[in-house]
Design a protein around this motif. Sequence first.
Motif, mmCIF file in Angstrom:
data_model
loop_
_atom_site.group_PDB
_atom_site.id
_atom_site.type_symbol
_atom_site.label_atom_id
_atom_site.label_comp_id
_atom_site.label_asym_id
_atom_site.label_seq_id
_atom_site.Cartn_x
_atom_site.Cartn_y
_atom_site.Cartn_z
ATOM 1 N N GLY A 212 43.972 -5.928 -17.075
ATOM 2 C CA GLY A 212 44.764 -4.817 -16.568
ATOM 3 C C GLY A 212 45.905 -4.501 -17.515
ATOM 4 O O GLY A 212 46.541 -5.417 -18.051
ATOM 5 N N TYR A 213 46.160 -3.198 -17.740
ATOM 6 C CA TYR A 213 47.169 -2.833 -18.731
ATOM 7 C C TYR A 213 48.062 -1.673 -18.287
ATOM 8 O O TYR A 213 48.836 -1.152 -19.083
ATOM 9 C CB TYR A 213 46.497 -2.463 -20.056
ATOM 10 N N ALA A 214 47.972 -1.269 -17.012
ATOM 11 C CA ALA A 214 48.795 -0.161 -16.537
ATOM 12 C C ALA A 214 50.191 -0.667 -16.166
ATOM 13 O O ALA A 214 50.751 -1.505 -16.872
ATOM 14 C CB ALA A 214 48.098 0.541 -15.368
ATOM 15 N N PHE A 215 50.750 -0.190 -15.058
ATOM 16 C CA PHE A 215 52.131 -0.517 -14.690
ATOM 17 C C PHE A 215 52.383 -2.023 -14.659
ATOM 18 O O PHE A 215 53.267 -2.548 -15.357
ATOM 19 C CB PHE A 215 52.430 0.123 -13.337
ATOM 20 N N MET A 216 51.593 -2.753 -13.863
ATOM 21 C CA MET A 216 51.821 -4.197 -13.776
ATOM 22 C C MET A 216 51.454 -4.901 -15.073
ATOM 23 O O MET A 216 52.079 -5.891 -15.451
ATOM 24 C CB MET A 216 51.029 -4.785 -12.611
ATOM 25 N N GLY A 217 50.444 -4.401 -15.769
ATOM 26 C CA GLY A 217 50.097 -4.991 -17.062
ATOM 27 C C GLY A 217 51.252 -4.892 -18.039
ATOM 28 O O GLY A 217 51.548 -5.842 -18.774
ATOM 29 N N ASP B 20 45.704 -13.868 -16.409
ATOM 30 C CA ASP B 20 46.706 -13.134 -15.645
ATOM 31 C C ASP B 20 46.038 -11.869 -15.112
ATOM 32 O O ASP B 20 45.609 -11.008 -15.886
ATOM 33 C CB ASP B 20 47.881 -12.787 -16.569
ATOM 34 N N ILE B 21 45.949 -11.729 -13.777
ATOM 35 C CA ILE B 21 45.202 -10.650 -13.145
ATOM 36 C C ILE B 21 46.164 -9.570 -12.655
ATOM 37 O O ILE B 21 46.957 -9.793 -11.745
ATOM 38 C CB ILE B 21 44.357 -11.179 -11.969
ATOM 39 N N CYS B 22 46.073 -8.378 -13.270
ATOM 40 C CA CYS B 22 46.946 -7.249 -12.941
ATOM 41 C C CYS B 22 46.126 -6.014 -12.572
ATOM 42 O O CYS B 22 46.489 -4.892 -12.921
ATOM 43 C CB CYS B 22 47.866 -6.933 -14.116
ATOM 44 N N THR B 23 45.013 -6.220 -11.898
ATOM 45 C CA THR B 23 44.097 -5.148 -11.534
ATOM 46 C C THR B 23 44.288 -4.739 -10.072
ATOM 47 O O THR B 23 44.994 -5.425 -9.325
ATOM 48 C CB THR B 23 42.647 -5.632 -11.729
#
Length: 402
Positions: free
Chosen positions: A23-28, A90-93
Motif C-alpha cells: 500500500g502506498y496511498a495516504f497510510m502508505g 507492513d499492511i496499509c491496504t
Amino acid sequence: MGHPEQIEGPEAAKPPLRVGMVGYAFMGAAHSQGWRTVGRVFDLPLRPVLAAICGRDDAAVRAAADRHGWASAETDWRALVARDDIDLVDICTPGDSHAEIALAALAAGKHVLCEKPLANTVAEASAMAVAAEEAAERGQLTMVGFNYRRLPATALARRMVAEGRIGALRHVRVSYLQDWLVDPSFPLTWRLRREHAGSGALGDLGAHIVDLAQYLAGERLAGVSALTETFVRRRPLPAGPTSGLAAGAVAGTGEVTVDDAAVFTGRFASGALASFEATRYATGRKNALRIELNGERGSLSFDLERLNELAFHDGTEPGTHAGFRRILVTEPDHPYVEAWWPPGHGLGYEHSFVHQARDLVHAVAERRAPEPSFEDGLQVQRVLAAVEESAEKNSVYTPIVF
C-alpha cells in the motif's frame, strides 16, 4: 526506483530490520515517513531498511518508491511476502485484504504490522489473532497500527490514569468528527463500499476512538447501545485504480453501503459509562478527535487539534483555585519527547508514526510482544460488530408522545 542511503559508522553495524510495505496511498505515505525517519531521531537496536513497497499500479508504486525512499517496488503482494530480504510486512491496504496478506506473511515467517481496523469482520480478525498467537511461538511479532496511542499527550494521559491521578473512572466521552463527505457529489470510493471497507465512519473513525478510550481507561468495554445513519445513499461512480471500481465505469451513481455516522453509548467492565460519536458529516470539522475522562479524583481531556497539550483537573485541590490546567507535553521526560526538540517546540500528526516504528523496532529487538496486539485489534472489532448489531435493533425509534 528508490535510492537507499549508504549507511556508514555505528549505524551500519546494527542488524537490519528489512521492511516490506503493501500500500502506498495516504497510510502508505504516513508509514513511510515513520520508517524513514525513526532511525534518524531515536537510538535504535536495529536499523530499519525500506526494502520494498507494493501496489497494483506499476508506474504509481515506482513513483512512490522514489518519493518515499524504498529500495524496490512490487506489483503483487504475494511476491513481496515471499522475498527472503523482507523481515517485516507492513499492511496499509483497505480492510478487505488485511486478513489474506497478514495470514500469508505470518505463514512466510515475517513479523507483521497491520493498519486499523484489524479486519472487516470478527471472523477475519479472529483468524488473524489465532495465527498471530501461533506465530509468536516461532518468534514472530504482530502489532495493530492505532497511532493515536503514540502521541506524547495521550501516552502521558495513560500514565497518569495508571498512576491513579484521576482515581476510579466514572465517565469517558469521545468524538471523532470529519466533514469530507458533506458534499453529495463526492464520488463512491472504496471507503463507502462495505465489501472493501467493512463499515464507514464506524470502522474508519470509530475504531480509533474505541481503542483510544480503552487504552486510556486501562479497561475494556463490556456492552454498547448504538445508532447509525447513512445520509447520502447514492453517489457518483468514479473510475480508475484508486476507486475500487473498474476502469471506464459508466457514468452514473452507485449505492453507499456503509454508515456515514455512528453514535453509541457504552459501559466499561468497572461500571464506568462512555459515549462515542464518529461521523464524516460534521461540517467544518477536518480531523477533530476529542476525549475526556472523568474520575473520582480528577479529569483529563485531550484534543487532537491541540495535540501537544493535555488538560488536567485535580479534584483534590481546594475549589477556590481549582480548575483545568494546560500541560504542554514537550518536556524531555514526557513520553517520546526526549529525542526531539527543546521544550515548547511541538510535534505533529506524522510523529505518531515515527513513534509507532520506534516501539515496534524495540519490541522486535527485545523479542517481546508489542502493543496493541492482534488480540487487542480483535477486541475492537468485536466492539464495532456489537455497535452494528445494536444499531440494527435500535432502527425503530420509540415515539415521543406530546
